[in-house]
Design a protein around this motif. Structure first.
Motif, PDB file in Angstrom:
ATOM      1  N   VAL A 184       0.863  -1.528   0.118  1.00 54.27           N
ATOM      2  CA  VAL A 184      -0.076   0.797  -0.263  1.00 54.27           C
ATOM      3  C   VAL A 184       0.762   1.251  -0.442  1.00 54.27           C
ATOM      4  CG1 VAL A 184      -1.887   0.572   1.440  1.00 54.27           C
ATOM      5  CG2 VAL A 184      -1.310  -1.151   1.160  1.00 54.27           C
ATOM      6  N   PRO A 185       0.926   2.537  -0.894  1.00 50.19           N
ATOM      7  CA  PRO A 185       1.616   3.070  -1.478  1.00 50.19           C
ATOM      8  C   PRO A 185       0.915   4.449  -0.622  1.00 50.19           C
ATOM      9  CG  PRO A 185       0.710   2.799  -3.107  1.00 50.19           C
ATOM     10  CD  PRO A 185       0.163   2.230  -2.308  1.00 50.19           C
ATOM     11  N   ILE A 186       0.693   4.188   0.509  1.00 51.00           N
ATOM     12  CA  ILE A 186       0.551   5.555   1.063  1.00 51.00           C
ATOM     13  C   ILE A 186       1.696   6.161   2.192  1.00 51.00           C
ATOM     14  CG2 ILE A 186      -0.553   7.117   3.071  1.00 51.00           C
ATOM     15  CD1 ILE A 186      -2.667   4.404   2.668  1.00 51.00           C
ATOM     16  N   PRO A 187       2.375   7.434   1.817  1.00 50.30           N
ATOM     17  CA  PRO A 187       3.609   8.180   2.439  1.00 50.30           C
ATOM     18  C   PRO A 187       2.587   8.588   3.586  1.00 50.30           C
ATOM     19  CG  PRO A 187       2.155   9.936   0.618  1.00 50.30           C
ATOM     20  CD  PRO A 187       1.426   8.261   0.230  1.00 50.30           C
ATOM     21  N   PRO A 188       3.455   8.651   4.464  1.00 53.66           N
ATOM     22  CA  PRO A 188       5.137   7.920   4.273  1.00 53.66           C
ATOM     23  C   PRO A 188       5.422   7.307   4.433  1.00 53.66           C
ATOM     24  CG  PRO A 188       4.798   9.534   7.119  1.00 53.66           C
ATOM     25  CD  PRO A 188       3.120   9.368   6.324  1.00 53.66           C
ATOM     26  N   ILE A 189       6.738   6.520   3.530  1.00 52.43           N
ATOM     27  CA  ILE A 189       6.891   5.353   4.017  1.00 52.43           C
ATOM     28  C   ILE A 189       8.290   5.018   4.610  1.00 52.43           C
ATOM     29  CG2 ILE A 189       7.308   3.911   2.534  1.00 52.43           C
ATOM     30  CD1 ILE A 189       4.366   3.965   1.962  1.00 52.43           C
ATOM     31  N   ILE A 190       7.618   4.448   5.456  1.00 50.69           N
ATOM     32  CA  ILE A 190       9.648   3.846   6.191  1.00 50.69           C
ATOM     33  C   ILE A 190      10.065   2.641   5.326  1.00 50.69           C
ATOM     34  CG2 ILE A 190      10.139   2.698   9.026  1.00 50.69           C
ATOM     35  CD1 ILE A 190       7.464   3.672   9.320  1.00 50.69           C
ATOM     36  N   LYS A 191      10.984   2.634   5.069  1.00 50.78           N
ATOM     37  CA  LYS A 191      12.291   1.434   5.119  1.00 50.78           C
ATOM     38  C   LYS A 191      13.179   0.962   6.268  1.00 50.78           C
ATOM     39  CE  LYS A 191      12.686   3.552   0.776  1.00 50.78           C
ATOM     40  NZ  LYS A 191      13.521   4.151  -0.520  1.00 50.78           N
ATOM     41  N   PHE A 192      12.983  -0.371   6.087  1.00 51.65           N
ATOM     42  CA  PHE A 192      14.148  -1.727   7.345  1.00 51.65           C
ATOM     43  C   PHE A 192      14.289  -2.608   6.507  1.00 51.65           C
ATOM     44  CE2 PHE A 192       9.073  -2.558   7.428  1.00 51.65           C
ATOM     45  CZ  PHE A 192       9.355  -3.756   7.211  1.00 51.65           C
ATOM     46  N   ASP A 193      14.501  -3.356   7.689  1.00 49.53           N
ATOM     47  CA  ASP A 193      15.121  -4.608   7.316  1.00 49.53           C
ATOM     48  C   ASP A 193      16.180  -4.808   5.915  1.00 49.53           C
ATOM     49  OD1 ASP A 193      14.611  -5.620   9.598  1.00 49.53           O
ATOM     50  OD2 ASP A 193      12.829  -6.288   8.485  1.00 49.53           O
ATOM     51  N   GLU A 194      17.125  -3.399   6.081  1.00 49.12           N
ATOM     52  CA  GLU A 194      17.348  -3.337   4.600  1.00 49.12           C
ATOM     53  C   GLU A 194      18.908  -4.861   5.409  1.00 49.12           C
ATOM     54  OE1 GLU A 194      16.850  -1.245   7.015  1.00 49.12           O
ATOM     55  OE2 GLU A 194      16.410   0.667   5.387  1.00 49.12           O
ATOM     56  N   PHE A 241      17.967  -7.498   4.980  1.00 45.12           N
ATOM     57  CA  PHE A 241      17.580  -9.009   4.284  1.00 45.12           C
ATOM     58  C   PHE A 241      16.581  -8.958   2.928  1.00 45.12           C
ATOM     59  CE2 PHE A 241      17.101  -8.970   8.744  1.00 45.12           C
ATOM     60  CZ  PHE A 241      17.517  -9.881   8.711  1.00 45.12           C
ATOM     61  N   GLY A 242      17.719  -7.905   2.617  1.00 44.68           N
ATOM     62  CA  GLY A 242      17.033  -7.304   0.787  1.00 44.68           C
ATOM     63  C   GLY A 242      16.040  -6.102   0.916  1.00 44.68           C
ATOM     64  N   GLY A 243      15.715  -5.124   1.670  1.00 42.71           N
ATOM     65  CA  GLY A 243      15.206  -4.089   1.668  1.00 42.71           C
ATOM     66  C   GLY A 243      13.788  -4.396   1.859  1.00 42.71           C
ATOM     67  N   ARG A 244      12.399  -3.540   2.926  1.00 43.17           N
ATOM     68  CA  ARG A 244      11.484  -3.595   2.837  1.00 43.17           C
ATOM     69  C   ARG A 244      10.598  -1.870   3.568  1.00 43.17           C
ATOM     70  NH1 ARG A 244      10.716  -9.579   6.636  1.00 43.17           N
ATOM     71  NH2 ARG A 244      11.942 -10.303   5.093  1.00 43.17           N
ATOM     72  N   GLN A 245       9.352  -1.993   3.024  1.00 44.15           N
ATOM     73  CA  GLN A 245       8.593  -0.632   3.441  1.00 44.15           C
ATOM     74  C   GLN A 245       6.919  -1.076   3.596  1.00 44.15           C
ATOM     75  OE1 GLN A 245       9.456   0.884  -0.297  1.00 44.15           O
ATOM     76  NE2 GLN A 245       7.769   0.863  -1.062  1.00 44.15           N
ATOM     77  N   ILE A 246       6.895   0.420   4.422  1.00 48.34           N
ATOM     78  CA  ILE A 246       5.644  -0.296   4.989  1.00 48.34           C
ATOM     79  C   ILE A 246       4.882   0.985   4.857  1.00 48.34           C
ATOM     80  CG2 ILE A 246       6.008  -0.601   7.403  1.00 48.34           C
ATOM     81  CD1 ILE A 246       3.587  -2.396   7.236  1.00 48.34           C
ATOM     82  N   SER A 247       3.870   1.512   5.578  1.00 44.69           N
ATOM     83  CA  SER A 247       3.469   2.810   4.951  1.00 44.69           C
ATOM     84  C   SER A 247       3.070   3.057   6.738  1.00 44.69           C
ATOM     85  CB  SER A 247       1.900   2.738   4.649  1.00 44.69           C
ATOM     86  OG  SER A 247       1.669   4.554   5.040  1.00 44.69           O
ATOM     87  N   ALA A 248       4.190   4.497   6.952  1.00 47.07           N
ATOM     88  CA  ALA A 248       3.560   5.320   8.926  1.00 47.07           C
ATOM     89  C   ALA A 248       2.527   5.025   9.300  1.00 47.07           C
ATOM     90  CB  ALA A 248       4.485   6.292   8.937  1.00 47.07           C
ATOM     91  N   TRP A 249       1.196   5.362   8.153  1.00 45.04           N
ATOM     92  CA  TRP A 249       0.304   5.329   8.715  1.00 45.04           C
ATOM     93  C   TRP A 249      -0.228   3.802   9.814  1.00 45.04           C
ATOM     94  CZ3 TRP A 249      -1.513   9.067  10.250  1.00 45.04           C
ATOM     95  CH2 TRP A 249      -1.047  10.234   9.330  1.00 45.04           C
ATOM     96  N   PHE A 250       0.018   2.707   9.229  1.00 47.67           N
ATOM     97  CA  PHE A 250       0.043   1.065   9.693  1.00 47.67           C
ATOM     98  C   PHE A 250       0.691   1.429  10.829  1.00 47.67           C
ATOM     99  CE2 PHE A 250      -0.382   0.191   4.801  1.00 47.67           C
ATOM    100  CZ  PHE A 250      -2.071   0.296   4.762  1.00 47.67           C
ATOM    101  N   ILE A 251       2.239   1.601  10.811  1.00 50.19           N
ATOM    102  CA  ILE A 251       2.690   2.055  11.795  1.00 50.19           C
ATOM    103  C   ILE A 251       1.514   2.368  13.130  1.00 50.19           C
ATOM    104  CG2 ILE A 251       4.837   2.273  13.236  1.00 50.19           C
ATOM    105  CD1 ILE A 251       4.609  -0.224  11.096  1.00 50.19           C
ATOM    106  N   ILE A 252       1.845   3.126  13.203  1.00 46.73           N
ATOM    107  CA  ILE A 252       0.962   3.976  14.209  1.00 46.73           C
ATOM    108  C   ILE A 252      -0.467   3.644  14.307  1.00 46.73           C
ATOM    109  CG2 ILE A 252      -0.649   6.361  14.092  1.00 46.73           C
ATOM    110  CD1 ILE A 252       1.506   7.883  12.300  1.00 46.73           C
ATOM    111  N   ALA A 253      -1.217   3.115  13.807  1.00 43.37           N
ATOM    112  CA  ALA A 253      -2.797   2.702  14.282  1.00 43.37           C
ATOM    113  C   ALA A 253      -1.650   1.078  15.162  1.00 43.37           C
ATOM    114  CB  ALA A 253      -3.091   1.726  12.309  1.00 43.37           C
ATOM    115  N   GLY A 254      -0.876   0.806  14.766  1.00 53.72           N
ATOM    116  CA  GLY A 254      -0.812  -0.776  15.648  1.00 53.72           C
ATOM    117  C   GLY A 254      -0.199  -0.326  16.840  1.00 53.72           C
ATOM    118  N   GLY A 255      -0.040   0.707  16.851  1.00 52.47           N
ATOM    119  CA  GLY A 255       0.817   1.628  18.154  1.00 52.47           C
ATOM    120  C   GLY A 255      -0.159   1.865  19.283  1.00 52.47           C
TER     121      GLY A 255
END
Length: 419
Positions: free
Chosen positions: A230-240, A242-256
């Motif tokens: 899901v390409p909703i900005p801002p996008i967080i990049k992580f696990d470089e 392991f090949g690099g992954r990314q996810i919308s910050a809004w999902f992380i905020i909702a989880g928090g």
């Protein structure tokens, strides 16, 4: 049935992750002389005042103290912490679920039981965390946005708890009891099903009797893959690494938000559902999850316990220290006992203790509803139901504690040889 099973496995994974964290914190404290000395310094004035019968001095606002507070309540909190530690160490899950219900059964108001439980978790995190060992695995971006969400969630949960208490303390206790009854009931009934299912498999030779107390979901889920696309900005990049992954910050905020809300409502600690959420919903690698979870739990538990409860007088520090010392000792004994007892027996006791907590919280609801004029039932009947609920709860916890301690002492020679 399949979806319920998935939910049960998710919640079990959360409980296992919390137990693993608590075990690590306990080990870090016991293996460090400076941390042990700090613990003794913190405990000494509380122990003295409790012995002198003056523990109210170190409590919160006196108006919010347990209705019949005596120094015995402090020692009861130590026993509760010890029992929770035994469950956490021996079973590897579920110990934190009994603390708030047990304190409430001992006469502590629900909101103070939640605040005190969460403060003891915060104290354990501060004393037991060794960040420099984990910083290499911390995703700062994930932690930052997650903390933003957890702060909002904790503020919301804390406000709801305080609002209900201000309106009617009975309403507050009923609300907390319902939350615990729903979660413990779901976990307990499924744990019973899991136990009998595993027992049948053992009889047919499909699995081993030495299998642990639980199992969890394995592998990257389709949900995690979808969320990362899901390409909703801002996008967080992580696990470089392991090949690099990314996810919308809004999902992380909702989880928090979810984690912070549950932590503030139940007092079970900010890391309760973080691990399975990161791994199975967000698709974060295990190594990054562990480091980031330890980093954020200090902020989440600290913010919630201090700003939502402590400053309002809903933390009883003497009880928090009792929980701390009891749980630290119980975790060590429980973890050692797993080396000399069969896994199927551990499964049975897990189901027993969780179901006992469920019946304990359900047993108080008729009296709460009667006090709120929601149902018509006699006080005598309510008292009988509560009495039965307390017998089942404390009987199950006592039986479990006796079994673990007996097994530990009986096999102490074997444990020394293995150590």
């Amino acid at each position: 049935m399949g979806k319920l099973r998935t939910l049960y496995e998710f919640m079990m994974a959360a409980s296992v992750a919390q137990a693993r964290w608590e075990k690590e914190m306990a080990d870090n404290i016991f293996r460090n002389k400076k941390r042990l000395l700090l613990l003794l310094v913190l405990l000494s004035p509380i122990l003295v005042t409790s012995l002198l019968g003056a523990a109210d001095i170190l409590g919160g606002k006196k108006a919010y103290a347990p209705s019949h507070y005596t120094p015995i309540v402090f020692w009861a909190s130590t026993v509760v912490g010890f029992a929770a530690g035994l469950i956490t160490g021996c079973i590897g899950a579920g110990g934190g679920f009994i603390i708030a219900p047990a304190l409430m059964s001992a006469g502590v108001k629900g909101i103070m039981a939640v605040g005190t439980d969460q403060f003891h978790i915060f104290a354990k995190a501060i004393m037991g965390t060794v960040l420099h060992k984990k910083l290499g695995n911390v995703s700062v971006a994930l932690a930052l946005f997650f903390i933003i969400g957890s702060i909002i969630g904790a503020t919301t949960g804390g406000y709801i708890n305080r609002l209900l208490y201000s309106k009617d303390p009975v309403l507050s206790d009923a609300f907390i009891s319902i939350i615990y009854a729903v979660i413990l009931g779901f976990l307990g009934f499924y744990a019973m099903y899991d136990y009998f299912s595993t027992r049948r498999k053992i009889k047919t030779g499909a699995t081993s009797a030495s299998q642990g107390a639980h199992s969890g979901p394995i592998g990257t889920t389709k949900l995690a893959i979808r969320l990362q696309q899901v390409p909703i900005p801002p996008i967080i990049k992580f696990d470089e690494d392991f090949g690099g992954r990314q996810i919308s910050a809004w999902f992380i905020i909702a989880g928090g938000f979810v984690v912070g809300f549950l932590a503030a409502i139940m007092g079970v600690g900010g890391g309760f559902v973080t691990f399975p959420m990161f791994v199975y919903i967000f698709g974060v690698s295990t190594s990054t999850t562990v480091g980031t979870d330890i980093f954020q739990i200090i902020f989440t538990a600290g913010y919630s316990s201090l700003t939502q409860y402590a400053i309002y007088g809903y933390v009883f520090y003497t009880l928090a220290m009792g929980l701390l010392i009891g749980s630290l000792i119980g975790i060590q004994i429980g973890a050692l006992t797993t080396k000399v007892v069969p896994g199927i027996t551990i499964r049975a006791f897990y189901a027993l203790t969780i179901m006992a907590g469920f019946f304990n919280r359900v047993s108080v609801l008729p009296d709460k509803f009667r006090s709120l004029n929601l149902i018509t039932i006699s006080k005598d009947v309510c008292d009988i139901i509560i009495f039965v609920g307390n017998i089942l709860f404390w009987g199950a916890i006592g039986l479990f504690g006796f079994w673990v301690v007996f097994s530990f002492l009986k096999n102490i020679k074997t444990l020394r040889e293995e150590g």
